[in-house]
Design a protein around this motif. Structure first.
Motif, PDB file in Angstrom:
ATOM      1  N   TYR A 472       0.861  -1.170   0.000  1.00 48.48           N
ATOM      2  CA  TYR A 472       0.000   0.000   0.000  1.00 48.48           C
ATOM      3  C   TYR A 472       0.902   1.225   0.000  1.00 48.48           C
ATOM      4  CZ  TYR A 472      -3.757  -3.171   1.455  1.00 48.48           C
ATOM      5  OH  TYR A 472      -4.657  -4.200   1.522  1.00 48.48           O
ATOM      6  N   THR A 473       0.561   2.224  -0.795  1.00 50.29           N
ATOM      7  CA  THR A 473       1.394   3.426  -0.838  1.00 50.29           C
ATOM      8  C   THR A 473       1.548   3.996   0.566  1.00 50.29           C
ATOM      9  OG1 THR A 473       0.652   3.961  -3.076  1.00 50.29           O
ATOM     10  CG2 THR A 473       1.627   5.747  -1.787  1.00 50.29           C
ATOM     11  N   PRO A 474       2.777   4.143   1.051  1.00 51.24           N
ATOM     12  CA  PRO A 474       2.991   4.676   2.404  1.00 51.24           C
ATOM     13  C   PRO A 474       2.364   6.062   2.553  1.00 51.24           C
ATOM     14  CG  PRO A 474       5.009   3.707   1.550  1.00 51.24           C
ATOM     15  CD  PRO A 474       4.045   3.759   0.415  1.00 51.24           C
ATOM     16  N   HIS A 475       1.728   6.290   3.695  1.00 53.77           N
ATOM     17  CA  HIS A 475       1.092   7.579   3.940  1.00 53.77           C
ATOM     18  C   HIS A 475       1.166   7.921   5.413  1.00 53.77           C
ATOM     19  CE1 HIS A 475      -1.875   4.301   3.982  1.00 53.77           C
ATOM     20  NE2 HIS A 475      -2.487   4.960   4.960  1.00 53.77           N
ATOM     21  N   ILE A 476       1.103   9.230   5.695  1.00 51.62           N
ATOM     22  CA  ILE A 476       1.350   9.734   7.045  1.00 51.62           C
ATOM     23  C   ILE A 476       0.069  10.057   7.804  1.00 51.62           C
ATOM     24  CG2 ILE A 476       1.472  12.220   6.539  1.00 51.62           C
ATOM     25  CD1 ILE A 476       4.112  10.373   8.604  1.00 51.62           C
ATOM     26  N   VAL A 477      -1.060  10.200   7.076  1.00 50.37           N
ATOM     27  CA  VAL A 477      -2.330  10.554   7.724  1.00 50.37           C
ATOM     28  C   VAL A 477      -3.262   9.348   7.755  1.00 50.37           C
ATOM     29  CG1 VAL A 477      -4.444  11.915   7.452  1.00 50.37           C
ATOM     30  CG2 VAL A 477      -2.216  13.021   7.313  1.00 50.37           C
ATOM     31  N   LYS A 478      -3.843   9.130   8.929  1.00 49.09           N
ATOM     32  CA  LYS A 478      -4.741   7.991   9.155  1.00 49.09           C
ATOM     33  C   LYS A 478      -6.212   8.400   9.041  1.00 49.09           C
ATOM     34  CE  LYS A 478      -5.595   4.444  12.722  1.00 49.09           C
ATOM     35  NZ  LYS A 478      -5.209   3.254  11.945  1.00 49.09           N
ATOM     36  N   ALA A 479      -6.523   9.605   9.553  1.00 48.39           N
ATOM     37  CA  ALA A 479      -7.920  10.053   9.537  1.00 48.39           C
ATOM     38  C   ALA A 479      -7.982  11.573   9.498  1.00 48.39           C
ATOM     39  CB  ALA A 479      -8.665   9.536  10.766  1.00 48.39           C
ATOM     40  N   ILE A 480      -9.073  12.100   8.933  1.00 43.54           N
ATOM     41  CA  ILE A 480      -9.326  13.534   8.877  1.00 43.54           C
ATOM     42  C   ILE A 480     -10.666  13.807   9.529  1.00 43.54           C
ATOM     43  CG2 ILE A 480      -9.662  15.541   7.374  1.00 43.54           C
ATOM     44  CD1 ILE A 480      -7.916  14.107   5.295  1.00 43.54           C
ATOM     45  N   ASP A 481     -10.647  14.617  10.582  1.00 46.65           N
ATOM     46  CA  ASP A 481     -11.864  14.900  11.358  1.00 46.65           C
ATOM     47  C   ASP A 481     -12.494  13.619  11.892  1.00 46.65           C
ATOM     48  OD1 ASP A 481     -12.483  17.491  11.992  1.00 46.65           O
ATOM     49  OD2 ASP A 481     -14.298  17.562  10.772  1.00 46.65           O
ATOM     50  N   GLY A 482     -11.659  12.680  12.272  1.00 48.55           N
ATOM     51  CA  GLY A 482     -12.131  11.424  12.851  1.00 48.55           C
ATOM     52  C   GLY A 482     -12.580  10.388  11.855  1.00 48.55           C
ATOM     53  N   LYS A 483     -12.564  10.726  10.564  1.00 47.16           N
ATOM     54  CA  LYS A 483     -12.999   9.788   9.534  1.00 47.16           C
ATOM     55  C   LYS A 483     -11.794   9.188   8.827  1.00 47.16           C
ATOM     56  CE  LYS A 483     -17.205  12.480   8.752  1.00 47.16           C
ATOM     57  NZ  LYS A 483     -17.963  13.322   7.791  1.00 47.16           N
ATOM     58  N   PRO A 484     -11.681   7.847   8.800  1.00 47.26           N
ATOM     59  CA  PRO A 484     -10.541   7.203   8.133  1.00 47.26           C
ATOM     60  C   PRO A 484     -10.435   7.638   6.669  1.00 47.26           C
ATOM     61  CG  PRO A 484     -11.784   5.601   9.409  1.00 47.26           C
ATOM     62  CD  PRO A 484     -12.603   6.864   9.402  1.00 47.26           C
ATOM     63  N   ILE A 485      -9.204   7.761   6.182  1.00 49.81           N
ATOM     64  CA  ILE A 485      -9.007   8.171   4.794  1.00 49.81           C
ATOM     65  C   ILE A 485      -9.572   7.096   3.852  1.00 49.81           C
ATOM     66  CG2 ILE A 485      -6.983   9.593   5.275  1.00 49.81           C
ATOM     67  CD1 ILE A 485      -5.277   7.250   4.205  1.00 49.81           C
ATOM     68  N   THR A 486     -10.086   7.562   2.725  1.00 49.83           N
ATOM     69  CA  THR A 486     -10.694   6.637   1.753  1.00 49.83           C
ATOM     70  C   THR A 486     -10.065   6.765   0.365  1.00 49.83           C
ATOM     71  OG1 THR A 486     -12.413   8.276   1.277  1.00 49.83           O
ATOM     72  CG2 THR A 486     -12.905   6.617   2.961  1.00 49.83           C
ATOM     73  N   ASP A 487      -9.045   7.590   0.251  1.00 51.77           N
ATOM     74  CA  ASP A 487      -8.404   7.799  -1.051  1.00 51.77           C
ATOM     75  C   ASP A 487      -7.857   6.461  -1.561  1.00 51.77           C
ATOM     76  OD1 ASP A 487      -6.824   8.474  -3.223  1.00 51.77           O
ATOM     77  OD2 ASP A 487      -5.990  10.268  -2.276  1.00 51.77           O
ATOM     78  N   PRO A 488      -8.293   6.005  -2.744  1.00 46.63           N
ATOM     79  CA  PRO A 488      -7.814   4.718  -3.268  1.00 46.63           C
ATOM     80  C   PRO A 488      -6.309   4.669  -3.498  1.00 46.63           C
ATOM     81  CG  PRO A 488      -9.078   5.932  -4.925  1.00 46.63           C
ATOM     82  CD  PRO A 488      -9.296   6.625  -3.625  1.00 46.63           C
ATOM     83  N   GLN A 489      -5.695   5.842  -3.616  1.00 47.11           N
ATOM     84  CA  GLN A 489      -4.231   5.873  -3.753  1.00 47.11           C
ATOM     85  C   GLN A 489      -3.566   5.215  -2.551  1.00 47.11           C
ATOM     86  OE1 GLN A 489      -2.146   6.505  -6.045  1.00 47.11           O
ATOM     87  NE2 GLN A 489      -0.216   6.733  -4.948  1.00 47.11           N
ATOM     88  N   PHE A 490      -4.238   5.284  -1.388  1.00 50.50           N
ATOM     89  CA  PHE A 490      -3.669   4.742  -0.155  1.00 50.50           C
ATOM     90  C   PHE A 490      -4.381   3.479   0.343  1.00 50.50           C
ATOM     91  CE2 PHE A 490      -3.142   9.502   0.308  1.00 50.50           C
ATOM     92  CZ  PHE A 490      -1.858   9.505  -0.219  1.00 50.50           C
ATOM     93  N   THR A 491      -5.549   3.193  -0.161  1.00 51.61           N
ATOM     94  CA  THR A 491      -6.318   2.064   0.369  1.00 51.61           C
ATOM     95  C   THR A 491      -6.354   0.851  -0.559  1.00 51.61           C
ATOM     96  OG1 THR A 491      -8.366   2.994  -0.542  1.00 51.61           O
ATOM     97  CG2 THR A 491      -7.801   3.583   1.734  1.00 51.61           C
ATOM     98  N   VAL A 492      -5.927   1.022  -1.797  1.00 53.08           N
ATOM     99  CA  VAL A 492      -5.931  -0.085  -2.757  1.00 53.08           C
ATOM    100  C   VAL A 492      -4.502  -0.611  -2.918  1.00 53.08           C
ATOM    101  CG1 VAL A 492      -6.386  -0.775  -5.140  1.00 53.08           C
ATOM    102  CG2 VAL A 492      -7.912   0.866  -3.985  1.00 53.08           C
TER     103      VAL A 492
END
Length: 673
Positions: A472-492
């Motif tokens: 999975y593409t490494p990323h530094i942010v887990k959630a924004i305003d308490g909502k988990p990130i959903t960007d497919p760049q990081f989740t697929v």
């Protein structure tokens, strides 16, 4: 004649249409009335609180603290402005007032007489109470809340970044939001997630009478814009683990990256020297930032975790082995015989694997880091298509780049480096077509030569091995305003160009490294580990220490890459650091206290200082402290001569230093009567 009349008619129609549009805007819409040029209505901007930044466990790393500034809008300036009275109110002299106004207007790139410009920053609560009471008399000035950042930790400055006043370029990037004097993220997460953290400005329209005195909200606030605070950001970083990594890098230089291979979240991204983000706030913050930027010796603002590209050394043998298996030039049973190294012509790549004059397979070659095995493997890679080395290397390069090395990773970090994975185009440009061969580039086989990778890229290809073929593409942010990130760049997940079946022997070899190979120093019964040592050659001093680690072996939860500049063998410093981090993450504590203490106590500053002096001497910039002032002045004059090349300057300066040292020796040798 008829055509001319038609043309005149069209022009008259367009003119009437333009006049009608202007009349409509002035008479029937609020756009004109709310325009900044309309002095009867004043827009007061409210700067929102920036979002908080927290670690994955909810620990607040960055918050806000109240701060206020005084702004000035030239278009609102009264003709009979009471300069003396205003100066008394804000405790400055008339000369200082005139100087400040001139300074504001002199910056032609950002000055706009319709836009509020920063006049005075950092108002105290006493200033605020005193000024607010009488500020209504001075229509051109307003108090604006500009919350200052409050860093609640003393490390991770490379991750968090800082905010500062926007420049002309920044304003142009989003002119609908930014105005002169506004603050915005300049580095780190503050920069890459600026649009989430900054919030939405509030605007209040205040109606003025003929004397420009406030008489209340324009149309009861119907056209006001509500302020919204910035969104809170939850990082993937485990701050306790990050803090440990930074302690282990004290008095060293290098980078550490730890990933969760199951989702690509960055658990640790440490760069040494470490930056304390508290220097990014206060009235002297620009001085501190400038000092950090100008530190040419230590380069603390250079994020070694993601920007520094190192030869990955023997850790790259894992990737070459996988590429060779995929290309079909070897299999799991392929053996080579090591004769103390790989010999070609009258040259050789030495080897200390200990498996001499006996056939060994890949797992043992990984266990003992056999240079000969992987050099022979690389020869087979480049000979896959006999007589067509270009086709062979391009196929190899394509496979390796699928591990996200040699190209940007498209992650959520504001900085990074591509590293380097060479191909035909690279070598034809460097050496010329048909002027390079297998043995020209044989160093690539052991992760040297033209191979370069950042600690983040090294950690990522380690995660690929942990996952048996994807990442999975490494990323530094887990959630924004308490909502988990959903960007497919990081989740697929991204698949590499090596089939899953080829990874088993590599993982087996990595387990053997820790059990009885080059990394056996870090073995522990507490949890299982697999790893690979690496020693990255460095022409200017001691080699860099590199280690990659996966733990636990059966169901990996962490993949780590450690680079310690000038740390020597991979097992000496990088290996123990990686293992200690895995222990802390998996067990919550560290039992191997003696290992931790020995790493923390190690200090490479003398080596760094020696290299710095050598660099200064090579570039003609070294000036001994005991050199007489007149000679120092002569050296400065030479450095300022633009016509001279750097080599010519270096030679002249070295002559001055040599003569000075020779004179000093003569004086020292004089005994006297």
């Amino acid at each position: 004649m008829k055509k001319f009349q038609i043309l005149i008619g069209v022009l008259i129609f367009l003119a009437l249409l333009f006049i009608a549009r202007i009349s409509y805007l002035q008479l029937f819409t609020e756009k004109y009335k709310l325009n900044a040029a309309n002095t009867s209505i004043k827009a007061e901007y409210q700067i929102p609180l920036r979002g908080y930044i927290m670690d994955r466990n909810g620990k607040i790393l960055v918050g806000n603290t109240p701060s206020y500034e005084l702004t000035f809008t030239q278009s609102q300036m009264e003709k009979n402005f009471d300069t003396i009275g205003f100066c008394k109110l804000v405790n400055i002299s008339k000369a200082d007032f005139i100087k400040k106004i001139k300074s504001i207007k002199s910056n032609k790139k950002i000055y706009n007489n319709l836009v509020p410009m920063t006049f005075m920053k950092g108002l105290t609560s006493e200033d605020l109470a005193r000024i607010q009471e009488k500020l209504f008399k001075y229509n051109a000035f307003s108090i604006v809340r500009t919350p200052e950042r409050n860093y609640l930790v003393h490390s991770a400055g490379n991750i968090l970044g800082y905010i500062n006043e926007v420049n002309d370029k920044y304003i142009k990037s989003d002119s609908s939001y930014y105005m002169p004097g506004n603050l915005a993220g300049m580095t780190g997460v503050e920069k890459s997630y600026e649009k989430y953290l900054r919030g939405i400005k509030g605007i209040k329209y205040i109606q003025k009478d003929r004397r420009l005195r406030s008489i209340g909200s324009y149309k009861d606030g119907e056209y006001d814009q509500q302020m919204h605070s910035g969104k809170d950001i939850t990082l993937s970083i485990d701050y306790e683990l990050q803090s440990l990594a930074e302690r282990l890098l004290v008095n060293k230089r290098g980078g550490i990256v730890a990933l969760d291979p199951n989702n690509g979240e960055i658990l640790v991204m440490a760069s040494a020297p470490v930056i304390d983000p508290s220097v990014f706030v206060g009235r002297d913050k620009n001085k501190h930032i400038y000092a950090l930027q100008m530190d040419s010796m230590n380069k603390p603002m250079y994020d070694r975790a993601v920007q520094a590209a190192y030869p990955p050394g023997s850790t790259f043998k894992l990737i070459n082995g996988l590429a060779a298996l995929q290309m079909g030039v070897i299999d799991e049973k392929t053996t080579f015989i090591c004769k103390h190294g790989f010999h070609y012509g009258n040259r050789k790549i030495g080897c200390h694997c200990g498996y001499f004059y006996t056939p060994i397979e890949m797992d043992k070659a990984i266990q003992k880091s056999c240079n000969n095995y992987f050099a022979e493997t690389y020869v087979r890679i480049l000979n896959k298509y006999p007589g067509n080395i270009e086709k062979s290397i391009d196929e190899w390069s394509d496979i390796v780049k699928s591990f996200a090395v040699g190209e940007f990773m498209n992650n959520d970090l504001p900085v990074g480096s591509k590293g380097n994975i060479p191909d035909t185009q690279y070598y034809n440009k460097r050496y010329g077509k048909d002027k390079w061969n297998i043995y020209t580039i044989i160093s690539n086989s052991i992760g040297q030569g033209e191979i370069l990778a950042t600690p983040l890229q090294i950690a990522n290809y380690t995660a690929v091995i942990a996952n048996r073929g994807f990442f999975y593409t490494p990323h530094i942010v887990k959630a924004i305003d308490g909502k988990p990130i959903t960007d497919p760049q990081f989740t697929v997940p991204k698949q590499v160009k090596v089939e899953k079946k080829y990874f088993d022997i590599v993982n087996k070899g990595m387990s053997m490294v820790v059990l009885s190979g080059t990394g056996n120093r870090i073995f522990t019964h507490t949890f299982s580990q697999e790893g690979k040592t690496g020693t990255s050659q460095n022409p200017h001093g001691k080699d860099h220490s590199i280690f990659v680690l996966i733990a636990p072996v059966d169901k990996p939860k962490i993949a780590i890459a450690v680079v310690v500049e000038n740390g020597g063998f991979g097992a000496t410093y990088a290996g123990p650091i990686a293992s200690l981090l895995a222990e802390k993450y998996l067990t919550g504590t560290i039992e191997r206290k003696s290992m931790e203490e020995s790493i923390i106590k190690s200090d490479f500053n003398n080596e760094y200082l020696r290299q710095w002096y050598e660099y200064l001497k090579r570039t003609g910039k070294y000036i001994p402290n005991n050199l007489p002032q007149e000679l120092k002045d002569s050296i400065n004059k030479i450095n300022n001569i633009k016509k001279l090349s750097s080599k010519e300057k270096q030679k002249l300066i070295q002559n001055i230093i040599n003569q000075s040292e020779a004179t000093a020796k003569k004086v020292d040798n004089f005994i006297g009567d």
